[in-house]
Design a protein around this motif. Structure first.
Motif, PDB file in Angstrom:
ATOM      1  N   ILE A  99       0.808  -1.216   0.000  1.00  0.00           N
ATOM      2  CA  ILE A  99       0.000   0.000   0.000  1.00  0.00           C
ATOM      3  C   ILE A  99       0.843   1.268   0.000  1.00  0.00           C
ATOM      4  N   LYS A 100       2.024   1.230   0.611  1.00  0.00           N
ATOM      5  CA  LYS A 100       2.855   2.435   0.606  1.00  0.00           C
ATOM      6  C   LYS A 100       3.330   2.752  -0.796  1.00  0.00           C
ATOM      7  N   ASN A 101       3.867   1.761  -1.490  1.00  0.00           N
ATOM      8  CA  ASN A 101       4.340   2.008  -2.852  1.00  0.00           C
ATOM      9  C   ASN A 101       3.192   2.379  -3.781  1.00  0.00           C
ATOM     10  N   LEU A 102       2.023   1.773  -3.574  1.00  0.00           N
ATOM     11  CA  LEU A 102       0.871   2.128  -4.394  1.00  0.00           C
ATOM     12  C   LEU A 102       0.459   3.582  -4.145  1.00  0.00           C
ATOM     13  N   THR A 103       0.519   4.009  -2.894  1.00  0.00           N
ATOM     14  CA  THR A 103       0.193   5.398  -2.564  1.00  0.00           C
ATOM     15  C   THR A 103       1.190   6.348  -3.207  1.00  0.00           C
ATOM     16  N   ILE A 104       2.478   6.022  -3.118  1.00  0.00           N
ATOM     17  CA  ILE A 104       3.522   6.854  -3.731  1.00  0.00           C
ATOM     18  C   ILE A 104       3.299   6.952  -5.236  1.00  0.00           C
ATOM     19  N   LYS A 105       3.058   5.807  -5.856  1.00  0.00           N
ATOM     20  CA  LYS A 105       2.850   5.772  -7.307  1.00  0.00           C
ATOM     21  C   LYS A 105       1.621   6.587  -7.706  1.00  0.00           C
ATOM     22  N   THR A 106       0.536   6.417  -6.977  1.00  0.00           N
ATOM     23  CA  THR A 106      -0.696   7.140  -7.294  1.00  0.00           C
ATOM     24  C   THR A 106      -0.507   8.640  -7.149  1.00  0.00           C
ATOM     25  N   CYS A 107       0.125   9.067  -6.071  1.00  0.00           N
ATOM     26  CA  CYS A 107       0.404  10.494  -5.873  1.00  0.00           C
ATOM     27  C   CYS A 107       1.194  11.061  -7.043  1.00  0.00           C
ATOM     28  N   PHE A 108       2.245  10.345  -7.428  1.00  0.00           N
ATOM     29  CA  PHE A 108       3.115  10.820  -8.508  1.00  0.00           C
ATOM     30  C   PHE A 108       2.376  10.911  -9.841  1.00  0.00           C
ATOM     31  N   LEU A 109       1.682   9.841 -10.222  1.00  0.00           N
ATOM     32  CA  LEU A 109       1.034   9.818 -11.527  1.00  0.00           C
ATOM     33  C   LEU A 109      -0.093  10.848 -11.627  1.00  0.00           C
ATOM     34  N   LEU A 110      -0.862  11.007 -10.563  1.00  0.00           N
ATOM     35  CA  LEU A 110      -1.937  12.002 -10.599  1.00  0.00           C
ATOM     36  C   LEU A 110      -1.370  13.417 -10.658  1.00  0.00           C
ATOM     37  N   ALA A 111      -0.292  13.660  -9.930  1.00  0.00           N
ATOM     38  CA  ALA A 111       0.312  14.992  -9.917  1.00  0.00           C
ATOM     39  C   ALA A 111       0.872  15.356 -11.286  1.00  0.00           C
ATOM     40  N   VAL A 112       1.601  14.418 -11.908  1.00  0.00           N
ATOM     41  CA  VAL A 112       2.236  14.698 -13.192  1.00  0.00           C
ATOM     42  C   VAL A 112       1.225  14.760 -14.326  1.00  0.00           C
ATOM     43  N   CYS A 113       0.362  13.763 -14.420  1.00  0.00           N
ATOM     44  CA  CYS A 113      -0.575  13.693 -15.542  1.00  0.00           C
ATOM     45  C   CYS A 113      -1.738  14.674 -15.398  1.00  0.00           C
ATOM     46  N   GLY A 114      -2.056  15.060 -14.169  1.00  0.00           N
ATOM     47  CA  GLY A 114      -3.122  16.033 -13.955  1.00  0.00           C
ATOM     48  C   GLY A 114      -2.625  17.439 -13.739  1.00  0.00           C
ATOM     49  N   LEU A 115      -1.290  17.637 -13.770  1.00  0.00           N
ATOM     50  CA  LEU A 115      -0.686  18.949 -13.485  1.00  0.00           C
ATOM     51  C   LEU A 115      -1.218  19.502 -12.164  1.00  0.00           C
ATOM     52  N   LEU A 116      -1.156  18.676 -11.137  1.00  0.00           N
ATOM     53  CA  LEU A 116      -1.752  19.024  -9.850  1.00  0.00           C
ATOM     54  C   LEU A 116      -0.693  19.246  -8.775  1.00  0.00           C
ATOM     55  N   ARG A 117      -0.938  20.232  -7.931  1.00  0.00           N
ATOM     56  CA  ARG A 117      -0.079  20.490  -6.782  1.00  0.00           C
ATOM     57  C   ARG A 117      -0.437  19.513  -5.652  1.00  0.00           C
ATOM     58  N   PRO A 235      17.681  22.661  -8.751  1.00  0.00           N
ATOM     59  CA  PRO A 235      16.696  22.112  -7.806  1.00  0.00           C
ATOM     60  C   PRO A 235      15.907  20.981  -8.453  1.00  0.00           C
ATOM     61  N   ARG A 236      15.289  20.154  -7.629  1.00  0.00           N
ATOM     62  CA  ARG A 236      14.450  19.082  -8.157  1.00  0.00           C
ATOM     63  C   ARG A 236      13.246  19.675  -8.868  1.00  0.00           C
ATOM     64  N   TYR A 237      12.788  18.962  -9.861  1.00  0.00           N
ATOM     65  CA  TYR A 237      11.567  19.375 -10.543  1.00  0.00           C
ATOM     66  C   TYR A 237      10.359  19.161  -9.637  1.00  0.00           C
ATOM     67  N   LYS A 238       9.362  19.993  -9.840  1.00  0.00           N
ATOM     68  CA  LYS A 238       8.070  19.750  -9.228  1.00  0.00           C
ATOM     69  C   LYS A 238       7.229  18.969 -10.233  1.00  0.00           C
ATOM     70  N   ALA A 239       6.368  18.098  -9.736  1.00  0.00           N
ATOM     71  CA  ALA A 239       5.617  17.206 -10.613  1.00  0.00           C
ATOM     72  C   ALA A 239       4.780  17.986 -11.616  1.00  0.00           C
ATOM     73  N   ARG A 240       4.130  19.034 -11.172  1.00  0.00           N
ATOM     74  CA  ARG A 240       3.273  19.817 -12.058  1.00  0.00           C
ATOM     75  C   ARG A 240       4.090  20.441 -13.184  1.00  0.00           C
ATOM     76  N   ALA A 241       5.273  20.978 -12.824  1.00  0.00           N
ATOM     77  CA  ALA A 241       6.143  21.571 -13.831  1.00  0.00           C
ATOM     78  C   ALA A 241       6.697  20.507 -14.764  1.00  0.00           C
ATOM     79  N   LEU A 242       6.983  19.323 -14.222  1.00  0.00           N
ATOM     80  CA  LEU A 242       7.484  18.225 -15.049  1.00  0.00           C
ATOM     81  C   LEU A 242       6.472  17.869 -16.123  1.00  0.00           C
ATOM     82  N   GLY A 243       5.207  17.694 -15.735  1.00  0.00           N
ATOM     83  CA  GLY A 243       4.178  17.338 -16.703  1.00  0.00           C
ATOM     84  C   GLY A 243       4.044  18.379 -17.795  1.00  0.00           C
TER      85      GLY A 243
END
Length: 279
Positions: A99-117, A235-243
């Motif tokens: 569940i931890k890895n699934l949560t991490i993956k879900t957070c990442f994919l939604l943030a990048v593909c949805g351009l979400l903060r 600096p590291r990219y932010k997910a929204r900016a990455l998408g």
């Protein structure tokens, strides 16, 4: 549009927004210059097309946004997503993932593909999210952005990817399969409007009835973002900016800023940004 075999007298609102974004971002136009060009360009168009563009809500809001702090430059680097692809594949299939890895993956994919903060993911209401075919519709309750000074509910459409390891829709479906039974215990006052109750989509690992805060969501996203190689001192990219930055090179967009701004205005990713980003 010259050199692209397109009729300049048939320009769309998006064509003109791309033109303005190119001038503001790459040619360093002043706002007054862009406004002058806007008036001149519209005068060149046939009256019916000029009226259609001038009345286009996205076009009007984009012109308003040009001079605001929401229209800002994002580093347009060449980004190597190979380590991210491999990292997501190494997690294994969704059904057998912890569940931890699934949560991490879900957070990442939604943030990048949805351009979400992270803040917007924290405010997403699970009870109002739905999957229709290959599309996931998220409802972000009271994000930072306002309309006419008022808080809003922002729908975000995210499309599926044919590869399961990279698919935000399949990750969401599996995440909800594991967490939906706690929904009735997770209902809580909204952090920005306590009179309004909602069911937070993202939950704590050990206590599935408690919401995941934006700081923890951000840390989870960065666990995958940290796989992206970057130059020393950057600096590291932010997910929204990455998408936005990756989609820039694969769609009809002049700059990362216009990707972010147009998606904010339209409230829906009508193009398949998921495939554009992860391809």
């Amino acid at each position: 549009m010259k050199g692209q075999d397109r009729d300049p007298l048939a320009a769309s609102a998006m064509d003109i927004m791309n033109f303005f974004a190119h001038g503001l971002e790459n040619l360093k136009w002043k706002l007054g210059t862009a406004r002058t060009y806007k008036a001149s360009i519209l005068q060149l168009l046939p009256s019916d097309r000029r009226r259609t563009i001038a009345e286009d809500n996205a076009f009007k809001e984009f012109l308003s946004a040009m001079g605001s702090s929401s229209f800002k430059r994002i580093r347009n680097d060449t980004i190597d997503l190979t380590p991210v692809f491999q990292g997501l594949r190494d997690l294994g299939d969704n059904h057998n993932m912890d569940i931890k890895n699934l949560t991490i993956k879900t957070c990442f994919l939604l943030a990048v593909c949805g351009l979400l903060r992270p803040d917007e993911l924290e405010c997403t209401d699970a009870a109002q999210c739905k999957v229709t075919g290959d599309k996931l519709v998220l409802q972000v309750m009271f994000p930072k952005e306002l309309r006419g000074g008022q808080m809003i509910i922002k729908p975000v459409v995210i499309q599926a990817h044919p590869v399961e390891a990279l698919c935000p829709v399949k990750a969401f479906v599996e995440y909800r399969r594991r967490t939906a039974d706690q929904d009735r215990h997770a209902i809580r006052p909204h952090p920005k409007r306590e009179a309004y109750s909602y069911t937070p989509l993202l939950r704590q690992i050990r206590k599935g009835n408690l919401a995941l805060g934006s700081e923890r969501i951000s840390k989870y996203i960065q666990e995958i973002m940290s796989l992206i190689p970057r130059e020393e001192g950057h600096p590291r990219y932010k997910a929204r900016a990455l998408g936005a930055t990756v989609a820039l090179g694969k769609g009809n967009w002049s700059s990362p800023a216009i990707v972010n701004e147009f998606c904010r205005i339209s409230r829906s990713l009508s193009n398949n940004f998921t495939t554009a980003i992860f391809s």
